[in-house]
Design a protein around this motif. Structure first.
Motif, PDB file in Angstrom:
ATOM      1  N   TRP A 264      43.597  44.390  31.491  1.00 20.57           N
ATOM      2  CA  TRP A 264      42.671  43.613  32.374  1.00 20.57           C
ATOM      3  C   TRP A 264      41.876  44.313  33.713  1.00 20.57           C
ATOM      4  N   ASP A 265      42.742  44.724  34.639  1.00 13.96           N
ATOM      5  CA  ASP A 265      42.641  45.625  35.437  1.00 13.96           C
ATOM      6  C   ASP A 265      40.963  45.857  35.352  1.00 13.96           C
ATOM      7  N   ASN A 266      40.922  46.779  34.484  1.00 11.93           N
ATOM      8  CA  ASN A 266      40.181  47.912  33.598  1.00 11.93           C
ATOM      9  C   ASN A 266      38.867  46.324  33.438  1.00 11.93           C
ATOM     10  N   PHE A 267      38.985  45.277  33.330  1.00 15.86           N
ATOM     11  CA  PHE A 267      38.072  44.049  32.491  1.00 15.86           C
ATOM     12  C   PHE A 267      37.472  43.875  33.998  1.00 15.86           C
ATOM     13  N   VAL A 268      38.796  43.031  34.738  1.00 16.11           N
ATOM     14  CA  VAL A 268      38.200  42.214  35.640  1.00 16.11           C
ATOM     15  C   VAL A 268      37.443  43.353  37.249  1.00 16.11           C
ATOM     16  N   THR A 269      37.715  44.884  37.137  1.00  8.49           N
ATOM     17  CA  THR A 269      36.680  45.548  37.634  1.00  8.49           C
ATOM     18  C   THR A 269      34.859  45.181  37.184  1.00  8.49           C
ATOM     19  N   SER A 270      35.054  45.555  35.851  1.00  5.18           N
ATOM     20  CA  SER A 270      33.398  45.196  35.379  1.00  5.18           C
ATOM     21  C   SER A 270      32.748  43.785  34.688  1.00  5.18           C
ATOM     22  N   VAL A 271      33.896  42.827  35.602  1.00  7.26           N
ATOM     23  CA  VAL A 271      33.416  41.970  35.412  1.00  7.26           C
ATOM     24  C   VAL A 271      32.930  41.924  37.053  1.00  7.26           C
ATOM     25  N   ASN A 272      33.321  42.335  37.927  1.00  8.09           N
ATOM     26  CA  ASN A 272      33.279  42.040  39.611  1.00  8.09           C
ATOM     27  C   ASN A 272      31.580  43.669  39.622  1.00  8.09           C
ATOM     28  N   GLU A 273      31.956  44.162  39.143  1.00 11.45           N
ATOM     29  CA  GLU A 273      30.506  44.955  38.471  1.00 11.45           C
ATOM     30  C   GLU A 273      29.348  44.395  37.819  1.00 11.45           C
ATOM     31  N   ALA A 274      28.962  43.221  37.645  1.00  8.27           N
ATOM     32  CA  ALA A 274      28.589  42.563  37.080  1.00  8.27           C
ATOM     33  C   ALA A 274      27.952  40.989  38.055  1.00  8.27           C
ATOM     34  N   LEU A 275      28.611  41.210  37.919  1.00  5.01           N
ATOM     35  CA  LEU A 275      28.248  39.812  39.725  1.00  5.01           C
ATOM     36  C   LEU A 275      27.869  40.363  41.726  1.00  5.01           C
ATOM     37  N   ASN A 276      28.614  41.658  40.882  1.00  4.46           N
ATOM     38  CA  ASN A 276      27.958  42.108  42.712  1.00  4.46           C
ATOM     39  C   ASN A 276      26.562  41.770  43.337  1.00  4.46           C
TER      40      ASN A 276
END
Length: 359
Positions: free
Chosen positions: A55-67
């Protein structure tokens, strides 16, 4: 063509439609998004594991796209329940501006005025009465009637920007550490919601730096919880953090004061439980503003005299939409100036008045 990137797109669409949600629900939505993409393209192999690390890895990938958009899929714990909550928040500039998609400029200004009274509430109560919240229409440059303010406050509550308490206070014999829950000390007052704390956290910290309190345990913002009873002690905790802490510890983490069962009643409340009757009857509270802000507010200083009497017997009625408050004030000022001028012309000199009085 459906690809693995569609998992993030579906996930963000679902998150944005819900505004704020728990980690458990967000993880379930992530799982359903993966299933939907796999069903659309059976050739895709998208791994899924129901563990925290995945889950934490998925959230990190989502934030990389939103950054690049200055957005973040952020989280914090609900102050009352302790549940981990998530929402997509704006991390650029004045974060209150993101409310513009839901409210007009006047309504946003009104929200900021109510928010200021909540943050500046005495005794770390972080709440404001309904009457005091309605009184804040007097601080606005634009015109807003009382009925409009009531409707707007209801909208703030309905959309999760504010909380409004509803219940009666508990019996005074209840121990302090047992009355910190959401169902207690509710008297129709407005306070900050989890959504507001999560989405506007940077704004709150920058604007009210000296008023913001951090939990000694989780280091998240505190507007509901407990405080150590020792003078000058800086310990503040959420209720759920305090309940977990006292299972294994019996001393204050800052001043080492005893928190034994006999001393728990001495702990001071933070939040609505700390509200004192009559604290909203005084002059409205204002934070110290910068010189630039003072210049912007010069035009509205003339309305400050009527703020204390809002809702009282001598309070002036609110102007209607067809009669703006500023226009009425200017006409009144011109009328008073003309009257003074006429009096000066008609009045005899002071020496003449003295002679006439001697006669």
């Amino acid at each position: 063509m459906v690809s693995t990137a569609d998992v993030q797109r579906l996930f963000l669409q679902a998150i944005l439609s819900r505004r704020i949600l728990s980690q458990k629900l967000a993880a379930k939505i992530w799982e359903k998004c993966i299933d939907a993409v796999k069903e659309a393209n059976e050739t895709l192999d998208i791994p899924y594991r129901a563990d925290r690390n995945s889950w934490d890895n998925f959230v990190t990938s989502v934030n990389e796209a939103l950054n690049p958009l200055d957005l973040e899929f952020a989280h914090l714990h609900d102050e009352v329940t302790g549940k981990e909550m998530y929402a997509v928040v704006n991390r650029k500039g004045d974060e209150i501006a993101q409310m513009a998609t839901e409210y007009s400029a006047t309504e946003i200004a009104y929200f900021k005025a109510v928010l200021e009274q909540i943050m500046l509430a005495p005794s770390e109560s972080f709440c404001v009465s309904s009457l005091a919240a309605l009184r804040e229409v007097n601080s606005l440059k634009a015109n807003m009637t009382k009925s409009q303010a009531e409707t707007t406050l209801g909208s703030f509550v309905a959309r999760g920007w504010l909380l409004k308490s509803k219940c009666v206070p508990p019996h005074p014999s209840f121990p302090t550490y047992n009355v910190m829950r959401a169902s207690d000390y509710r008297l129709g007052r407005y306070s900050l919601s989890t959504r507001t704390i999560l989405e506007l956290q940077t704004y709150l910290r920058n604007t009210y730096e000296s008023e913001v309190l951090d939990c000694t345990i989780c280091m998240e913002l505190v507007t509901r919880g407990i405080a150590c009873y020792t003078n000058q002690c800086k310990t503040r905790m959420h209720t759920h953090c305090f309940n977990n802490y006292k299972r294994r510890h019996h001393l204050c983490p800052t001043c080492n004061q005893s928190w034994s069962e006999g001393n728990l009643n001495k702990l001071r409340p933070v939040g609505e439980a700390a509200y004192r009757e009559g604290q909203d009857h005084n002059r409205r509270r204002m934070r110290r503003r910068s010189s630039e802000e003072d210049e912007d507010d010069d035009d509205s200083d003339g309305d400050a005299d009527g703020e204390e009497n809002y809702g009282g017997d001598d309070a002036e009625p609110e102007p209607s939409q067809s009669q703006p408050a500023n226009g009425r004030g200017k006409k009144k000022a011109r009328r008073e100036d003309s009257v003074e001028a006429q009096v000066e012309k008609a009045s005899p000199p002071r020496t003449q008045r003295r002679k006439s009085s001697r006669r």
